[in-house]
Design an enzyme around this catalytic site. Structure first.
Site, short mmCIF file in Angstrom:
data_model
loop_
_atom_site.label_atom_id
_atom_site.label_comp_id
_atom_site.label_asym_id
_atom_site.label_seq_id
_atom_site.Cartn_x
_atom_site.Cartn_y
_atom_site.Cartn_z
N LYS A 111 0.87 -1.19 0.00
CA LYS A 111 0.00 0.00 0.00
C LYS A 111 0.90 1.24 0.00
O LYS A 111 1.74 1.39 0.89
CB LYS A 111 -0.88 -0.04 1.26
CG LYS A 111 -1.96 1.02 1.30
CD LYS A 111 -2.90 0.76 2.49
CE LYS A 111 -3.87 1.91 2.70
NZ LYS A 111 -4.71 1.71 3.89
N ARG A 181 -14.24 -6.48 -1.05
CA ARG A 181 -15.02 -5.49 -0.32
C ARG A 181 -16.47 -5.54 -0.79
O ARG A 181 -16.75 -6.06 -1.87
CB ARG A 181 -14.45 -4.09 -0.61
CG ARG A 181 -12.96 -3.98 -0.35
CD ARG A 181 -12.29 -3.00 -1.32
NE ARG A 181 -10.82 -3.04 -1.20
CZ ARG A 181 -10.12 -2.32 -0.34
NH1 ARG A 181 -10.74 -1.47 0.45
NH2 ARG A 181 -8.82 -2.42 -0.27
N ASP A 246 -16.60 0.58 0.31
CA ASP A 246 -15.34 0.01 -0.18
C ASP A 246 -14.40 -0.30 0.98
O ASP A 246 -13.37 -0.94 0.78
CB ASP A 246 -14.65 0.97 -1.18
CG ASP A 246 -14.41 2.35 -0.59
OD1 ASP A 246 -15.37 2.97 -0.12
OD2 ASP A 246 -13.25 2.80 -0.57
N ASP A 256 -8.69 -0.92 6.03
CA ASP A 256 -8.49 0.47 5.63
C ASP A 256 -8.50 1.43 6.82
O ASP A 256 -9.43 2.21 7.04
CB ASP A 256 -9.51 0.90 4.56
CG ASP A 256 -9.02 0.50 3.17
OD1 ASP A 256 -7.99 -0.20 3.10
OD2 ASP A 256 -9.64 0.88 2.17
P1 AMP Z 1 -9.55 5.18 1.11
O1 AMP Z 1 -10.10 6.49 1.54
O2 AMP Z 1 -8.15 4.94 1.58
O3 AMP Z 1 -10.45 4.04 1.41
O4 AMP Z 1 -9.41 5.28 -0.49
C1 AMP Z 1 -10.49 5.52 -1.32
C2 AMP Z 1 -10.05 5.41 -2.76
O5 AMP Z 1 -9.11 6.44 -3.09
C3 AMP Z 1 -9.37 4.11 -3.14
O6 AMP Z 1 -9.74 3.79 -4.44
C4 AMP Z 1 -7.91 4.46 -3.05
O7 AMP Z 1 -7.12 3.60 -3.84
C5 AMP Z 1 -7.90 5.86 -3.59
N1 AMP Z 1 -6.76 6.63 -3.09
C6 AMP Z 1 -6.57 7.10 -1.86
N2 AMP Z 1 -5.40 7.76 -1.75
C7 AMP Z 1 -4.82 7.70 -2.97
C8 AMP Z 1 -3.60 8.20 -3.52
N3 AMP Z 1 -2.72 8.90 -2.79
N4 AMP Z 1 -3.36 7.95 -4.82
C9 AMP Z 1 -4.21 7.25 -5.56
N5 AMP Z 1 -5.38 6.77 -5.12
C10 AMP Z 1 -5.69 6.98 -3.83
MG MG Z 2 -10.50 2.20 1.10
#
Ligand code: AMP
Ligand code: MG
Length: 477
Positions: A111, A181, A246, A256
């Site tokens: 990650k 998920r 998700d 997450d």
């Molecule tokens: P999360 O809030 O961590 O559950 O992420 C929600 C979505 O945003 C997921 O599809 C992640 O892969 C994407 N995402 C979060 N941070 C980044 C990042 N720095 N670069 C690319 N995608 C991101």
């Molecule tokens: Mg997520």
């Protein structure tokens, strides 16, 4: 030192529209920050090999180990109630699966491993703050007996990640029962791709609930597993922070870790996430939000549950109708244990609720009040002791009808050490200055949360001073 990772991949054999096969993006100067030796051993990986240059290169995404079949998974999801038809691993790569020494199949995922077709506007990276936070908090959850993804390692990338300001980059190696998920189902359901839904359902059943004999049984199993999970969060004062669909794993594991936190002072409306303005994912709302997420899951499964849409809805609804009772039963089970009650009596849930009300009024420390029930120090966390003592008298009367070692039961159900926010932040601040010792010491203290704290662990039981209180946590981005 030769690194051998015993991969045995199955997700990569699912249809191509489930993922994009691609390697992680290499980084400039990988360096080990934290290694979970015990977990490496559980997985059948030599921890010393992970510490070698070759091992660190793999954990940073600079080398793809033999047997890996790296890919970014696609999924969708409701974020704060709004549907995004395509999310996916925007900053993660699944290297593959390992069947560990315990016979359990688990994903190995990097990650913070660079951009993928699902990155949207993101840079695909993480900085070491959220990486260390997830390492510490997910491992604490595991030690607390809560189903969760695990953390094998945290490495620094030697690169800079731009957030509110420039930060050093990091990569977390996450280990999970799977990364399927609710949002994975939503991705295919939103496209009307029933064939993919069927393949995913069969895969999820085989991997997580082999006893389930079809989509309806899968729905019921996930409802039960998630109800149990969220009740455990409630029993620890844990706030996930971003309960989007998700971030709801079909396996029933906590997944997450972003702006999550354990409460110090108890109040049911507590929110930490800096982006949760409406309090959607506040502590006390978590069981209700879970119901909402499970309803999205049920909706995805409708075409598989019955060819007749009305019958499918009726069956899924019947499964969902069991949720409030399941959630209530799990909550009562957790809090009965926290009060040292082995028998079940009618008024037990009320007794727990009355204690929580007194705690909320006093903003008493959640962890220390419950732990203090075992050693008589609970009252010390109430400035005005009268409401607590009134409750305590009723509790003692109820305990009179219990047998066995109540004190031992209390200590086994109420941890002394949790990853308090100010300690996690302190560990991150030190790591930013190049000192990993506070993170390692916290990790060690968190590994036996129910033991009577020794001199090393005791400082971690102290709630934050007013000046140390962390009011907001930020997303893992
Ligand atoms: P999360 O809030 O961590 O559950 O992420 C929600 C979505 O945003 C997921 O599809 C992640 O892969 C994407 N995402 C979060 N941070 C980044 C990042 N720095 N670069 C690319 N995608 C991101
Ligand atoms: Mg997520």
């Amino acid at each position: 030192m030769n690194l051998h990772v015993p991969f045995d991949n199955t997700y990569a054999a699912l249809p191509e529209r489930f993922y994009t096969k691609m390697a992680p993006e290499p980084v400039k100067a990988p360096e080990m920050l934290l290694l979970n030796r015990a977990l490496a051993q559980e997985l059948g990986i030599d921890p010393d090999a992970l510490l070698s240059d070759e091992g660190v290169a793999v954990l940073a995404g600079n080398a793809v180990p033999e047997g890996a079949d790296p890919l970014a998974q696609v999924y969708a999801g409701h974020q704060f109630g709004g549907f995004s038809p395509q999310l996916g691993d925007g900053r993660a790569i699944l290297l593959g699966e390992i069947v560990g020494r315990d016979g359990r199949r688990r994903d190995l995922q990097l990650k913070g491993s660079g951009r993928t077709p699902y990155s949207r506007m993101g840079d695909g990276r993480a900085w070491i703050g959220p990486v260390i936070r997830e390492f510490l908090v997910s491992e604490a959850m595991h030690a607390l007996g809560v189903p969760t993804t695990r953390a094998l390692a945290a490495v620094a990338t030697g690169e800079t990640v731009l957030r509110e300001r420039p930060f050093p980059g990091g990569v977390l190696t996450r280990v999970a029962s799977s990364h399927i998920r609710v949002g994975t189902f939503q991705f295919f359901a939103a496209r009307g791709d029933t064939e993919a839904l069927r393949a995913l359902t069969d895969y999820a059943i085989a991997r997580h609930y082999p006893q389930a004999d079809g989509p309806l049984a899968l729905l019921e199993a996930v409802i039960d597993a998630q109800a149990r999970l969220v009740a455990q969060w409630m029993g620890l004062g844990f706030i996930h922070g971003v309960m989007n669909t998700d971030n709801t794993a079909v396996s029933g594991e906590t997944i997450d870790y972003g702006p999550c936190a354990f409460m110090d002072a108890y109040h049911p409306a507590t929110v930490f996430s800096s982006i949760d303005h409406g309090g959607r994912y506040a502590y006390a709302r978590q069981p209700e939000i879970l119901a909402w997420n499970l309803a999205q899951f049920a909706t995805c499964l409708l075409p598989l549950i019955d060819a007749d849409p009305d019958r499918a809805v009726a069956r899924a609804q019947a499964a969902m109708d069991r949720y409030p009772e399941r959630a209530q039963a799990e909550w009562a089970r957790v809090f009965r244990a926290k009060l040292g009650l082995a028998r079940e009596e009618e008024g037990d849930a009320d007794l727990a609720i009355r204690l929580l009300e007194a705690m909320a009024a006093a903003r008493a420390d959640f962890t220390n009040v419950f732990r203090g029930l075992a050693d008589g120090t609970a009252r010390d966390w109430f400035a005005d002791r009268a409401p607590f003592e009134a409750w305590e008298a009723d509790w003692q009367a109820r305990l009179a009808r219990e047998e066995g070692d109540v004190t031992a039961r209390l200590a086994a159900a109420n941890p002394a050490v949790i990853p308090r926010n100010h300690r996690v932040e302190e560990a991150i601040r030190a790591a930013l200055g190049g000192d990993l010792e506070p993170a390692r010491a916290l990790h060690a203290a968190l590994s036996s949360p129910f033991a009577d704290p020794d001199a090393k662990a005791r400082p971690y039981t102290r709630p934050p001073e007013e000046s140390e209180v962390v009011h907001a946590t930020f997303c893992g981005t």
